[in-house]
Motif scaffolding. Sequence first.
Motif, PDB file in Angstrom:
ATOM      1  N   GLY A 111       0.719  -1.264   0.202  1.00 24.44           N
ATOM      2  CA  GLY A 111      -0.092   0.078  -0.043  1.00 24.44           C
ATOM      3  C   GLY A 111       0.594   1.384   0.006  1.00 24.44           C
ATOM      4  O   GLY A 111       0.648   2.149  -0.677  1.00 24.44           O
ATOM      5  N   LEU A 112       1.963   1.301   0.816  1.00 24.75           N
ATOM      6  CA  LEU A 112       2.448   2.523   1.022  1.00 24.75           C
ATOM      7  C   LEU A 112       3.419   2.641  -0.727  1.00 24.75           C
ATOM      8  O   LEU A 112       3.584   3.681  -0.994  1.00 24.75           O
ATOM      9  N   ALA A 113       4.096   1.508  -0.877  1.00 26.40           N
ATOM     10  CA  ALA A 113       4.662   1.569  -2.456  1.00 26.40           C
ATOM     11  C   ALA A 113       3.707   1.991  -3.446  1.00 26.40           C
ATOM     12  O   ALA A 113       4.127   2.971  -4.312  1.00 26.40           O
ATOM     13  N   LYS A 114       2.563   1.734  -3.483  1.00 24.70           N
ATOM     14  CA  LYS A 114       1.557   2.068  -4.559  1.00 24.70           C
ATOM     15  C   LYS A 114       1.273   3.751  -4.229  1.00 24.70           C
ATOM     16  O   LYS A 114       1.185   4.368  -5.116  1.00 24.70           O
ATOM     17  N   THR A 115       1.201   4.276  -2.891  1.00 26.01           N
ATOM     18  CA  THR A 115       1.110   5.737  -2.702  1.00 26.01           C
ATOM     19  C   THR A 115       2.125   6.359  -3.259  1.00 26.01           C
ATOM     20  O   THR A 115       2.115   7.231  -3.774  1.00 26.01           O
ATOM     21  N   ILE A 116       3.442   5.855  -3.057  1.00 24.91           N
ATOM     22  CA  ILE A 116       4.600   6.317  -3.493  1.00 24.91           C
ATOM     23  C   ILE A 116       4.574   6.496  -5.179  1.00 24.91           C
ATOM     24  O   ILE A 116       5.029   7.688  -5.689  1.00 24.91           O
ATOM     25  N   GLU A 117       4.324   5.215  -5.642  1.00 24.26           N
ATOM     26  CA  GLU A 117       4.253   5.265  -7.089  1.00 24.26           C
ATOM     27  C   GLU A 117       3.382   6.557  -7.701  1.00 24.26           C
ATOM     28  O   GLU A 117       3.680   7.135  -8.679  1.00 24.26           O
ATOM     29  N   GLU A 118       2.179   6.474  -7.014  1.00 24.14           N
ATOM     30  CA  GLU A 118       1.064   7.397  -7.569  1.00 24.14           C
ATOM     31  C   GLU A 118       1.612   9.028  -7.278  1.00 24.14           C
ATOM     32  O   GLU A 118       1.282   9.663  -8.235  1.00 24.14           O
ATOM     33  N   ALA A 119       2.247   9.210  -6.192  1.00 24.72           N
ATOM     34  CA  ALA A 119       2.904  10.303  -5.793  1.00 24.72           C
ATOM     35  C   ALA A 119       3.945  10.954  -6.914  1.00 24.72           C
ATOM     36  O   ALA A 119       3.999  12.064  -7.295  1.00 24.72           O
ATOM     37  N   VAL A 120       4.830   9.930  -7.183  1.00 23.40           N
ATOM     38  CA  VAL A 120       5.910  10.152  -8.091  1.00 23.40           C
ATOM     39  C   VAL A 120       5.225  10.493  -9.654  1.00 23.40           C
ATOM     40  O   VAL A 120       5.558  11.450 -10.264  1.00 23.40           O
ATOM     41  N   ARG A 121       4.273   9.850  -9.810  1.00 25.11           N
ATOM     42  CA  ARG A 121       3.538  10.261 -11.168  1.00 25.11           C
ATOM     43  C   ARG A 121       3.048  11.512 -11.291  1.00 25.11           C
ATOM     44  O   ARG A 121       2.749  12.112 -12.337  1.00 25.11           O
ATOM     45  N   GLY A 122       2.656  12.143 -10.073  1.00 24.13           N
ATOM     46  CA  GLY A 122       2.197  13.360 -10.162  1.00 24.13           C
ATOM     47  C   GLY A 122       3.412  14.453 -10.100  1.00 24.13           C
ATOM     48  O   GLY A 122       2.783  15.813 -10.255  1.00 24.13           O
ATOM     49  N   LEU A 123       4.489  14.248  -9.934  1.00 20.29           N
ATOM     50  CA  LEU A 123       5.542  15.350 -10.093  1.00 20.29           C
ATOM     51  C   LEU A 123       5.455  15.953 -11.464  1.00 20.29           C
ATOM     52  O   LEU A 123       5.296  15.602 -12.494  1.00 20.29           O
TER      53      LEU A 123
END
Length: 123
Positions: A111-123
């Motif tokens: 769950g945390l890794a997925k949150t990170i992936e989505e956050a990076v996509r938003g950069l």
Amino acid sequence: MQRNNGIIANGGSNVVGSAVASGRDASAEVGDSQLNQTGGGQQHSPQEIGDLLSRLIEELRRSDHPDRADLIEAAEDAREEVVSPTPRKGKLRTYAKWLVAAVPGFTALAGLAKTIEEAVRGL
């Protein structure tokens, strides 16, 4: 009468941003900027992503994941990259995808890794 309080997908599904496709060989696409946002439209700053990566590193240290040393090293590299003056987004996306793929059996980490992936996509 049946009541549906959500999406029920049979035969496979694909979700991209706010688009959902269901059925054999399903494919979903979104052509607007919705994919660049996460958490209900909230974009994350590089510092916030760095903080998420720090949380992931701590969770990995407490876990018994067989590849935790390599994952910690990758997360530390990603954290350094995201807070650098000119972060390389392609490299960050690669780190994020690799982390998501590496932790599927560890629910909290996934769950945390997925949150990170989505956050990076938003950069």
